[in-house]
Design a protein around this motif. Sequence first.
Motif, mmCIF file in Angstrom:
data_model
loop_
_atom_site.group_PDB
_atom_site.id
_atom_site.type_symbol
_atom_site.label_atom_id
_atom_site.label_comp_id
_atom_site.label_asym_id
_atom_site.label_seq_id
_atom_site.Cartn_x
_atom_site.Cartn_y
_atom_site.Cartn_z
ATOM 1 N N ASN A 20 0.824 -1.205 0.000
ATOM 2 C CA ASN A 20 0.000 0.000 0.000
ATOM 3 C C ASN A 20 0.860 1.258 0.000
ATOM 4 O OD1 ASN A 20 -2.574 -1.200 -0.102
ATOM 5 N ND2 ASN A 20 -2.480 -1.653 2.085
ATOM 6 N N GLY A 21 2.007 1.220 0.658
ATOM 7 C CA GLY A 21 2.931 2.349 0.613
ATOM 8 C C GLY A 21 3.428 2.598 -0.802
ATOM 9 N N ARG A 22 3.768 1.527 -1.500
ATOM 10 C CA ARG A 22 4.213 1.664 -2.893
ATOM 11 C C ARG A 22 3.089 2.203 -3.773
ATOM 12 N NH1 ARG A 22 7.282 -4.122 -3.266
ATOM 13 N NH2 ARG A 22 9.096 -3.516 -2.047
ATOM 14 N N TYR A 23 1.900 1.671 -3.589
ATOM 15 C CA TYR A 23 0.768 2.133 -4.392
ATOM 16 C C TYR A 23 0.432 3.590 -4.095
ATOM 17 C CZ TYR A 23 -0.015 -2.767 -5.604
ATOM 18 O OH TYR A 23 0.125 -4.040 -6.060
ATOM 19 N N TYR A 24 0.606 4.003 -2.846
ATOM 20 C CA TYR A 24 0.321 5.393 -2.496
ATOM 21 C C TYR A 24 1.291 6.333 -3.210
ATOM 22 C CZ TYR A 24 -1.324 9.270 0.340
ATOM 23 O OH TYR A 24 -1.872 10.459 0.743
ATOM 24 N N ILE A 25 2.549 5.917 -3.321
ATOM 25 C CA ILE A 25 3.514 6.704 -4.088
ATOM 26 C C ILE A 25 3.065 6.778 -5.548
ATOM 27 C CG2 ILE A 25 5.894 6.765 -4.977
ATOM 28 C CD1 ILE A 25 6.739 5.534 -2.251
ATOM 29 N N PHE A 26 2.638 5.649 -6.092
ATOM 30 C CA PHE A 26 2.154 5.627 -7.472
ATOM 31 C C PHE A 26 0.960 6.561 -7.649
ATOM 32 C CE2 PHE A 26 -0.934 3.895 -10.509
ATOM 33 C CZ PHE A 26 -0.204 4.028 -11.681
ATOM 34 N N PHE A 27 0.023 6.549 -6.712
ATOM 35 C CA PHE A 27 -1.141 7.436 -6.799
ATOM 36 C C PHE A 27 -0.724 8.900 -6.722
ATOM 37 C CE2 PHE A 27 -3.757 3.704 -5.840
ATOM 38 C CZ PHE A 27 -4.792 3.908 -6.742
ATOM 39 N N GLY A 28 0.321 9.202 -5.971
ATOM 40 C CA GLY A 28 0.827 10.566 -5.933
ATOM 41 C C GLY A 28 1.389 10.986 -7.278
ATOM 42 N N LEU A 29 2.137 10.080 -7.908
ATOM 43 C CA LEU A 29 2.645 10.372 -9.250
ATOM 44 C C LEU A 29 1.492 10.558 -10.229
ATOM 45 C CD1 LEU A 29 5.599 7.821 -9.342
ATOM 46 C CD2 LEU A 29 5.763 10.315 -9.199
ATOM 47 N N TRP A 30 0.477 9.697 -10.119
ATOM 48 C CA TRP A 30 -0.682 9.817 -11.002
ATOM 49 C C TRP A 30 -1.414 11.150 -10.764
ATOM 50 C CZ3 TRP A 30 -2.831 9.303 -15.280
ATOM 51 C CH2 TRP A 30 -4.189 9.518 -15.446
ATOM 52 N N ALA A 31 -1.548 11.555 -9.526
ATOM 53 C CA ALA A 31 -2.227 12.823 -9.231
ATOM 54 C C ALA A 31 -1.476 13.994 -9.862
ATOM 55 C CB ALA A 31 -2.352 13.015 -7.724
ATOM 56 N N ALA A 32 -0.147 13.953 -9.800
ATOM 57 C CA ALA A 32 0.646 15.025 -10.403
ATOM 58 C C ALA A 32 0.497 15.014 -11.927
ATOM 59 C CB ALA A 32 2.116 14.885 -10.008
ATOM 60 N N VAL A 33 0.566 13.842 -12.531
ATOM 61 C CA VAL A 33 0.418 13.740 -13.990
ATOM 62 C C VAL A 33 -0.978 14.182 -14.416
ATOM 63 C CG1 VAL A 33 0.293 12.078 -15.906
ATOM 64 C CG2 VAL A 33 2.192 11.981 -14.292
ATOM 65 N N ARG A 34 -1.997 13.739 -13.693
ATOM 66 C CA ARG A 34 -3.382 14.101 -14.020
ATOM 67 C C ARG A 34 -3.591 15.612 -13.916
ATOM 68 N NH1 ARG A 34 -8.408 11.793 -10.570
ATOM 69 N NH2 ARG A 34 -8.329 13.761 -9.474
ATOM 70 N N SER A 35 -3.058 16.218 -12.869
ATOM 71 C CA SER A 35 -3.194 17.663 -12.706
ATOM 72 C C SER A 35 -2.465 18.408 -13.817
ATOM 73 C CB SER A 35 -2.644 18.101 -11.350
ATOM 74 O OG SER A 35 -3.354 17.484 -10.318
ATOM 75 N N PHE A 36 -1.268 17.930 -14.143
ATOM 76 C CA PHE A 36 -0.502 18.560 -15.214
ATOM 77 C C PHE A 36 -1.249 18.453 -16.546
ATOM 78 C CE2 PHE A 36 2.711 18.374 -18.599
ATOM 79 C CZ PHE A 36 3.314 19.606 -18.418
ATOM 80 N N MET A 37 -1.811 17.289 -16.812
ATOM 81 C CA MET A 37 -2.568 17.105 -18.056
ATOM 82 C C MET A 37 -3.799 17.997 -18.090
ATOM 83 S SD MET A 37 -2.157 12.994 -18.921
ATOM 84 C CE MET A 37 -3.770 12.679 -18.362
ATOM 85 N N MET A 38 -4.481 18.125 -16.960
ATOM 86 C CA MET A 38 -5.665 18.974 -16.915
ATOM 87 C C MET A 38 -5.297 20.425 -17.208
ATOM 88 S SD MET A 38 -7.771 17.387 -13.692
ATOM 89 C CE MET A 38 -8.581 18.931 -13.385
#
Length: 162
Positions: A20-38
């Motif tokens: 879950n710690g690893r996945y949380y890091i992944f979700f943080g990366l996804w949140a940054a990419v998603r925000s940047f794309m938006m």
Amino acid sequence: MSEKEKEALVRRYKSNIRLNGRYYIFFGLWAAVRSFMMLTLDDSILKEAFAEMEVEEAIRGFVEFFVIVVLILIMLCILAIHFFVGISAIRYSRGKSKNRIFLLIAAIDIIVIVLSVPNDFPNGIRASAIAAAMVDITQVIMLGNMLYSVIRIKSLTEAAKE
């Protein structure tokens, strides 16, 4: 429950925390990419925000630059929180750290995510809104599993001491 069964459960819960710690890091990366794309792909968001502001044309470029810098700093803070919680969870699962402040941050994040899920649907129910809500719900389940695993480890280790 035998001692071996308790040890197996503790190992499983530690594995859950680490994953879950690893996945949380992944979700943080996804949140940054998603925000940047938006921000970059859908310029209507920034245009709408700037349309609301009454700014002189002479400083409009500076204001736009400042707003973009602030948004990038917010994304970096969110990313830093994800990395802190993820790495702390991994270290905790390996027994390298007893610091549990990441659990408080995870609990706060669960509350924030749950309260923000309705914001995923600003324009009604669309495929992109449903996908965003599913990502948020997955993150809540993952963080909940992390918290539950820590609680179970604590109860199993206390039971073993008695």
